[in-house]
Motif scaffolding. Structure first.
Motif, PDB file in Angstrom:
ATOM      1  N   LYS A 176      24.049  78.988 -51.332  1.00  0.00           N
ATOM      2  CA  LYS A 176      22.900  79.345 -52.155  1.00  0.00           C
ATOM      3  C   LYS A 176      22.789  80.857 -52.290  1.00  0.00           C
ATOM      4  O   LYS A 176      22.558  81.387 -53.386  1.00  0.00           O
ATOM      5  CB  LYS A 176      21.621  78.771 -51.543  1.00  0.00           C
ATOM      6  CG  LYS A 176      20.359  79.097 -52.342  1.00  0.00           C
ATOM      7  CD  LYS A 176      19.119  78.494 -51.692  1.00  0.00           C
ATOM      8  CE  LYS A 176      17.869  78.836 -52.479  1.00  0.00           C
ATOM      9  NZ  LYS A 176      16.646  78.277 -51.854  1.00  0.00           N
ATOM     10  N   ARG A 195      19.767  75.245 -64.583  1.00  0.00           N
ATOM     11  CA  ARG A 195      20.251  73.884 -64.339  1.00  0.00           C
ATOM     12  C   ARG A 195      21.645  73.914 -63.736  1.00  0.00           C
ATOM     13  O   ARG A 195      21.934  73.176 -62.778  1.00  0.00           O
ATOM     14  CB  ARG A 195      20.261  73.094 -65.652  1.00  0.00           C
ATOM     15  CG  ARG A 195      20.633  71.608 -65.471  1.00  0.00           C
ATOM     16  CD  ARG A 195      20.667  70.907 -66.800  1.00  0.00           C
ATOM     17  NE  ARG A 195      21.689  71.471 -67.678  1.00  0.00           N
ATOM     18  CZ  ARG A 195      21.874  71.102 -68.954  1.00  0.00           C
ATOM     19  NH1 ARG A 195      21.089  70.187 -69.484  1.00  0.00           N
ATOM     20  NH2 ARG A 195      22.825  71.663 -69.674  1.00  0.00           N
ATOM     21  N   LYS A 196      22.508  74.787 -64.265  1.00  0.00           N
ATOM     22  CA  LYS A 196      23.871  74.898 -63.731  1.00  0.00           C
ATOM     23  C   LYS A 196      23.865  75.412 -62.296  1.00  0.00           C
ATOM     24  O   LYS A 196      24.611  74.912 -61.438  1.00  0.00           O
ATOM     25  CB  LYS A 196      24.706  75.821 -64.614  1.00  0.00           C
ATOM     26  CG  LYS A 196      25.084  75.241 -65.963  1.00  0.00           C
ATOM     27  CD  LYS A 196      25.955  73.996 -65.807  1.00  0.00           C
ATOM     28  CE  LYS A 196      26.368  73.425 -67.141  1.00  0.00           C
ATOM     29  NZ  LYS A 196      27.175  72.180 -66.980  1.00  0.00           N
ATOM     30  N   GLU A 230      21.453  75.126 -60.102  1.00  0.00           N
ATOM     31  CA  GLU A 230      20.904  74.091 -59.223  1.00  0.00           C
ATOM     32  C   GLU A 230      21.927  72.990 -58.994  1.00  0.00           C
ATOM     33  O   GLU A 230      22.000  72.422 -57.894  1.00  0.00           O
ATOM     34  CB  GLU A 230      19.614  73.528 -59.830  1.00  0.00           C
ATOM     35  CG  GLU A 230      18.455  74.520 -59.762  1.00  0.00           C
ATOM     36  CD  GLU A 230      17.183  74.031 -60.423  1.00  0.00           C
ATOM     37  OE1 GLU A 230      16.112  74.595 -60.160  1.00  0.00           O
ATOM     38  OE2 GLU A 230      17.264  73.062 -61.206  1.00  0.00           O
ATOM     39  N   GLU A 231      22.738  72.677 -60.003  1.00  0.00           N
ATOM     40  CA  GLU A 231      23.797  71.686 -59.840  1.00  0.00           C
ATOM     41  C   GLU A 231      24.835  72.163 -58.830  1.00  0.00           C
ATOM     42  O   GLU A 231      25.306  71.392 -57.984  1.00  0.00           O
ATOM     43  CB  GLU A 231      24.467  71.393 -61.179  1.00  0.00           C
ATOM     44  CG  GLU A 231      23.611  70.577 -62.137  1.00  0.00           C
ATOM     45  CD  GLU A 231      24.284  70.392 -63.490  1.00  0.00           C
ATOM     46  OE1 GLU A 231      25.404  70.927 -63.690  1.00  0.00           O
ATOM     47  OE2 GLU A 231      23.697  69.744 -64.368  1.00  0.00           O
ATOM     48  N   ILE A 232      25.187  73.434 -58.912  1.00  0.00           N
ATOM     49  CA  ILE A 232      26.204  73.999 -58.013  1.00  0.00           C
ATOM     50  C   ILE A 232      25.667  74.110 -56.580  1.00  0.00           C
ATOM     51  O   ILE A 232      26.342  73.739 -55.625  1.00  0.00           O
ATOM     52  CB  ILE A 232      26.646  75.397 -58.523  1.00  0.00           C
ATOM     53  CG1 ILE A 232      27.409  75.263 -59.837  1.00  0.00           C
ATOM     54  CG2 ILE A 232      27.525  76.083 -57.470  1.00  0.00           C
ATOM     55  CD1 ILE A 232      27.632  76.566 -60.567  1.00  0.00           C
ATOM     56  N   GLY A 261      22.919  72.607 -55.348  1.00  0.00           N
ATOM     57  CA  GLY A 261      22.474  71.308 -54.839  1.00  0.00           C
ATOM     58  C   GLY A 261      21.017  71.259 -54.446  1.00  0.00           C
ATOM     59  O   GLY A 261      20.595  70.374 -53.705  1.00  0.00           O
ATOM     60  N   GLU A 262      20.212  72.234 -54.945  1.00  0.00           N
ATOM     61  CA  GLU A 262      18.771  72.207 -54.675  1.00  0.00           C
ATOM     62  C   GLU A 262      18.041  72.983 -55.743  1.00  0.00           C
ATOM     63  O   GLU A 262      18.629  73.772 -56.498  1.00  0.00           O
ATOM     64  CB  GLU A 262      18.442  72.793 -53.309  1.00  0.00           C
ATOM     65  CG  GLU A 262      18.831  74.256 -53.133  1.00  0.00           C
ATOM     66  CD  GLU A 262      18.471  74.767 -51.753  1.00  0.00           C
ATOM     67  OE1 GLU A 262      17.304  75.179 -51.581  1.00  0.00           O
ATOM     68  OE2 GLU A 262      19.328  74.749 -50.864  1.00  0.00           O
ATOM     69  N   SER A 263      16.727  72.753 -55.827  1.00  0.00           N
ATOM     70  CA  SER A 263      15.909  73.407 -56.852  1.00  0.00           C
ATOM     71  C   SER A 263      15.696  74.881 -56.505  1.00  0.00           C
ATOM     72  O   SER A 263      15.572  75.256 -55.341  1.00  0.00           O
ATOM     73  CB  SER A 263      14.555  72.704 -56.971  1.00  0.00           C
ATOM     74  OG  SER A 263      13.708  73.391 -57.869  1.00  0.00           O
TER      75      SER A 263
END
Length: 205
Positions: A4, A194-195, A197-199, A201-203
């Protein structure tokens, strides 16, 4: 170093670089005017010297100091880095990019800069690490019961007016940048966040 952390800060720094590139392109194409805050920075440069990037940093420092005193809180690291790096990158790209001496090339610079700057802004905001100095002023105005849109308008009209009095380039491009960047930033911000958060794995919100 967490995944992150790396992706957030990578997005933040990349966004600042891309945004500064776009800002510089609009400055190179300022035959039709440039963004309200850059009108002020260019006006200060014309009257007092230094560089456009230096005035961006100095104005950011003034705003950070004033808003920190008003809010009685220490600014976030990302806010300080935003202030320092945007101005530094503007000066670098201003040195790197060739001047446009033909009207159509200036228009091309401005048009490309409009999209590049907006995308870069969305990318650094998507990292959710903190707002820039001028965004803090906008939010303070909005906290007084006005809309964010009104806060932004008040801030940018003041900057453009002061810059114009100092000899900065105001034109139809100033209006386009003031009113049009949001239409690029909003969908770009949604896409980049969005990309990320996808990478990660969390908001991030």
């Amino acid at each position: 170093m967490s995944k992150k952390f790396k992706w957030q800060w990578g997005s933040f720094f990349t966004g600042l670089i891309v945004m500064a590139l776009g800002v510089t392109m609009t400055i190179k194409g300022n035959v039709v005017g440039t963004a309200p805050w850059d009108v002020l920075h260019i006006g200060l440069f014309k009257q007092f010297g230094l560089t456009i990037g230096s005035w961006s940093i100095l104005m950011g420092l003034f705003i950070i100091s004033a808003t920190s005193l008003y809010l009685k809180r220490i600014p976030k690291l990302a806010t300080i880095l935003n202030m320092l790096l945007i101005g530094s990158f503007i000066d670098f790209f201003n040195w790197l990019l060739p001047e446009a001496t033909i009207f159509m090339f200036e228009i091309a610079y401005f048009t490309a800069g409009f999209f590049v700057m907006s995308a870069g802004c969305a990318l650094y905001i998507a990292a959710s690490l903190g707002e820039g100095p001028r965004d803090t002023v906008m939010m303070i105005i909005a906290s007084k019961g006005y809309s964010v849109k009104t806060g932004r308008m008040v801030m940018e009209v003041f900057a453009a007016s002061a810059g114009w009095l100092l000899g900065g380039p105001v034109g139809v491009g100033t209006v386009i940048l003031a009113l049009g960047t949001g239409y690029i930033i909003q969908p770009s911000l949604f896409f980049f966040r969005r990309k990320l958060e996808e990478i990660i794995g969390e908001s991030l919100t």
